[in-house]
Design a protein around this motif. Structure first.
Motif, PDB file in Angstrom:
ATOM      1  N   ARG A  30      60.810  22.430 -12.731  1.00  0.00           N
ATOM      2  CA  ARG A  30      61.927  21.635 -12.187  1.00  0.00           C
ATOM      3  C   ARG A  30      63.221  22.445 -12.170  1.00  0.00           C
ATOM      4  O   ARG A  30      64.078  22.244 -11.300  1.00  0.00           O
ATOM      5  CB  ARG A  30      62.110  20.372 -13.026  1.00  0.00           C
ATOM      6  CG  ARG A  30      60.936  19.397 -12.953  1.00  0.00           C
ATOM      7  CD  ARG A  30      61.196  18.142 -13.767  1.00  0.00           C
ATOM      8  NE  ARG A  30      60.007  17.322 -13.886  1.00  0.00           N
ATOM      9  CZ  ARG A  30      59.353  17.095 -15.024  1.00  0.00           C
ATOM     10  NH1 ARG A  30      59.811  17.609 -16.163  1.00  0.00           N
ATOM     11  NH2 ARG A  30      58.273  16.351 -15.040  1.00  0.00           N
ATOM     12  N   SER A  47      56.255  27.670  -5.949  1.00  0.00           N
ATOM     13  CA  SER A  47      55.554  26.440  -5.580  1.00  0.00           C
ATOM     14  C   SER A  47      54.041  26.643  -5.519  1.00  0.00           C
ATOM     15  O   SER A  47      53.273  25.724  -5.834  1.00  0.00           O
ATOM     16  CB  SER A  47      56.060  25.924  -4.229  1.00  0.00           C
ATOM     17  OG  SER A  47      57.360  25.394  -4.345  1.00  0.00           O
ATOM     18  N   ASP A  50      52.841  26.252  -9.009  1.00  0.00           N
ATOM     19  CA  ASP A  50      52.867  24.830  -9.335  1.00  0.00           C
ATOM     20  C   ASP A  50      51.633  24.132  -8.750  1.00  0.00           C
ATOM     21  O   ASP A  50      50.926  23.379  -9.438  1.00  0.00           O
ATOM     22  CB  ASP A  50      54.148  24.224  -8.768  1.00  0.00           C
ATOM     23  CG  ASP A  50      54.456  22.823  -9.302  1.00  0.00           C
ATOM     24  OD1 ASP A  50      53.591  22.230  -9.986  1.00  0.00           O
ATOM     25  OD2 ASP A  50      55.564  22.327  -9.042  1.00  0.00           O
ATOM     26  N   CYS A  54      48.400  22.313 -10.703  1.00  0.00           N
ATOM     27  CA  CYS A  54      47.987  20.935 -10.428  1.00  0.00           C
ATOM     28  C   CYS A  54      46.503  20.876 -10.097  1.00  0.00           C
ATOM     29  O   CYS A  54      45.778  19.987 -10.557  1.00  0.00           O
ATOM     30  CB  CYS A  54      48.797  20.357  -9.276  1.00  0.00           C
ATOM     31  SG  CYS A  54      50.538  20.128  -9.634  1.00  0.00           S
ATOM     32  N   GLU A 100      52.947  17.953  -2.250  1.00  0.00           N
ATOM     33  CA  GLU A 100      53.417  17.183  -3.401  1.00  0.00           C
ATOM     34  C   GLU A 100      54.340  17.999  -4.290  1.00  0.00           C
ATOM     35  O   GLU A 100      55.370  17.500  -4.752  1.00  0.00           O
ATOM     36  CB  GLU A 100      52.241  16.658  -4.218  1.00  0.00           C
ATOM     37  CG  GLU A 100      52.664  15.819  -5.407  1.00  0.00           C
ATOM     38  CD  GLU A 100      51.496  15.157  -6.112  1.00  0.00           C
ATOM     39  OE1 GLU A 100      51.743  14.504  -7.132  1.00  0.00           O
ATOM     40  OE2 GLU A 100      50.354  15.294  -5.652  1.00  0.00           O
ATOM     41  N   ARG A 102      56.220  20.486  -3.501  1.00  0.00           N
ATOM     42  CA  ARG A 102      57.521  20.730  -2.878  1.00  0.00           C
ATOM     43  C   ARG A 102      58.435  19.519  -3.021  1.00  0.00           C
ATOM     44  O   ARG A 102      59.648  19.652  -3.187  1.00  0.00           O
ATOM     45  CB  ARG A 102      57.332  21.094  -1.399  1.00  0.00           C
ATOM     46  CG  ARG A 102      56.919  22.535  -1.171  1.00  0.00           C
ATOM     47  CD  ARG A 102      57.054  22.925   0.281  1.00  0.00           C
ATOM     48  NE  ARG A 102      56.050  22.257   1.121  1.00  0.00           N
ATOM     49  CZ  ARG A 102      54.881  22.793   1.425  1.00  0.00           C
ATOM     50  NH1 ARG A 102      54.550  23.990   0.957  1.00  0.00           N
ATOM     51  NH2 ARG A 102      54.025  22.139   2.196  1.00  0.00           N
ATOM     52  N   ALA A 103      57.834  18.325  -2.976  1.00  0.00           N
ATOM     53  CA  ALA A 103      58.627  17.097  -3.093  1.00  0.00           C
ATOM     54  C   ALA A 103      58.964  16.761  -4.540  1.00  0.00           C
ATOM     55  O   ALA A 103      60.037  16.226  -4.827  1.00  0.00           O
ATOM     56  CB  ALA A 103      57.869  15.933  -2.457  1.00  0.00           C
ATOM     57  N   ARG A 104      58.030  17.082  -5.464  1.00  0.00           N
ATOM     58  CA  ARG A 104      58.224  16.713  -6.877  1.00  0.00           C
ATOM     59  C   ARG A 104      57.826  17.884  -7.771  1.00  0.00           C
ATOM     60  O   ARG A 104      56.803  17.842  -8.452  1.00  0.00           O
ATOM     61  CB  ARG A 104      57.365  15.497  -7.239  1.00  0.00           C
ATOM     62  CG  ARG A 104      57.662  14.244  -6.433  1.00  0.00           C
ATOM     63  CD  ARG A 104      56.946  13.036  -7.067  1.00  0.00           C
ATOM     64  NE  ARG A 104      55.520  13.277  -7.246  1.00  0.00           N
ATOM     65  CZ  ARG A 104      54.833  12.917  -8.342  1.00  0.00           C
ATOM     66  NH1 ARG A 104      55.432  12.342  -9.354  1.00  0.00           N
ATOM     67  NH2 ARG A 104      53.535  13.142  -8.405  1.00  0.00           N
ATOM     68  N   ASP A 107      56.258  17.607 -11.594  1.00  0.00           N
ATOM     69  CA  ASP A 107      55.819  16.254 -11.959  1.00  0.00           C
ATOM     70  C   ASP A 107      54.301  16.125 -12.004  1.00  0.00           C
ATOM     71  O   ASP A 107      53.741  15.527 -12.925  1.00  0.00           O
ATOM     72  CB  ASP A 107      56.392  15.219 -10.989  1.00  0.00           C
ATOM     73  CG  ASP A 107      57.891  15.027 -11.165  1.00  0.00           C
ATOM     74  OD1 ASP A 107      58.452  15.607 -12.118  1.00  0.00           O
ATOM     75  OD2 ASP A 107      58.497  14.313 -10.352  1.00  0.00           O
ATOM     76  N   GLU A 111      51.878  15.100 -15.153  1.00  0.00           N
ATOM     77  CA  GLU A 111      51.014  13.925 -15.098  1.00  0.00           C
ATOM     78  C   GLU A 111      49.545  14.289 -15.313  1.00  0.00           C
ATOM     79  O   GLU A 111      48.834  13.615 -16.067  1.00  0.00           O
ATOM     80  CB  GLU A 111      51.196  13.225 -13.748  1.00  0.00           C
ATOM     81  CG  GLU A 111      52.569  12.593 -13.573  1.00  0.00           C
ATOM     82  CD  GLU A 111      52.884  12.269 -12.127  1.00  0.00           C
ATOM     83  OE1 GLU A 111      51.972  12.446 -11.262  1.00  0.00           O
ATOM     84  OE2 GLU A 111      54.023  11.842 -11.841  1.00  0.00           O
TER      85      GLU A 111
END
Length: 283
Positions: A30, A47, A50, A54, A100, A102-104, A107, A111
């Motif tokens: 973040r 990204s 990231d 995920c 996802e 890129r938007a969050r 997060d 999760e």
């Protein structure tokens, strides 16, 4: 079982380390000012790292929840060489979460990391975990899978930090947990079989503060035994745990670690130390 090594206790320690590291990584993602900036991993943006993390969390969770059933679209056909297979899977898996993250940013990692810990709560360290991305019939133990998730968190955290120019620390105790829990499983899987043909070398790898690994390469196969009984070795390698972790994942070159005194070779054939990084591949 070697004296002083309790697999249940060490598994719980690894879970605790992962539980602490995941939100730390999420915060780092973040804080990264530009997700499109190059990470410390050549060819990957922040990204991309990231999204990869995920995908990794989703894959391990799906071994228990079955929430992802799209393996036919991600996995290459057959059982190819380890590095080629993992490289192909990684390239496709990044696309699953590209939008996802890129938007969050951060997060989804938080999760899904929490979800893995939740669905595996109370399970024994030797619980089987199917991992088709490593090979069609490869099944790990939960202890090894948890250690691998911890390694992904720590090492890719460093990749993000290097790209974003942010601080990131890998605690030696957490590096020891990765090496003890995951390396005995992953090093034989990552062996470069062609290079290892007609090779017979026994390495004694001693990490400062533990653990100790007996790595035996013989005729195209490798075994890695933790805290093995005494035997004759060709080469003894002594290393700081974080250094050995980063050498194993090709984040630090061996020569630099030697120059800084973080790794030493001894035994009757110390010059063979470089062979370990040549024989064990890394995607």
């Amino acid at each position: 079982m070697a004296a002083g090594f309790d697999p249940v206790v060490e598994h719980e320690r690894t879970r605790a380390a992962l539980r602490a590291a995941v939100p730390r990584l999420a915060g780092l993602l973040r804080d990264a000012p530009d997700g499109g900036a190059p990470s410390g991993l050549p060819g990957w943006t922040v990204s991309d790292v990231d999204a990869h993390l995920c995908a990794v969390c989703l894959a391990y969770c799906s071994a228990f929840t079955g929430e992802f059933d799209g393996w036919d679209d991600v996995l290459p056909p057959g059982d190819g060489p380890f590095v080629e297979r993992i490289t192909a899977v990684n390239a496709k898996a990044i696309g699953v979460f590209a939008d996802e993250v890129r938007a969050r940013p951060g997060d989804a990692v938080a999760e899904r990391g929490e979800a893995f810990l939740r669905v595996t709560e109370g399970l024994a360290p030797d619980t089987p975990v199917p991992t088709p991305w490593y090979g069609e019939r490869i099944v790990l133990t939960l202890a090894a899978a948890t250690g691998l998730l911890l390694s992904e968190t720590l090492v890719h955290g460093l990749d993000v930090a290097r790209g974003a120019r942010l601080p990131w620390v890998i605690p030696p105790d957490e590096a020891r947990l990765v090496i003890g829990q995951a390396f005995p499983t992953m090093m034989p899987m990552a062996l470069d079989v062609e290079r290892a043909r007609r090779v017979r070398i026994a390495f004694d790898v001693a990490l400062k503060g533990g653990p100790r690994l007996a790595v035996v390469v013989e005729d195209g196969a490798a075994t890695v035994t933790r805290d093995a009984p005494p035997r004759a070795y060709d080469c003894r390698i002594t290393a700081a745990p974080v250094t050995f972790l980063l050498i194993g994942f090709r984040r630090v070159p061996l020569w630099k670690a030697v120059a800084r005194g973080r790794i030493r070779a001894g035994g009757r054939r110390p010059w063979l130390a470089t062979s370990l990084t040549e024989l064990i591949a890394s995607p």
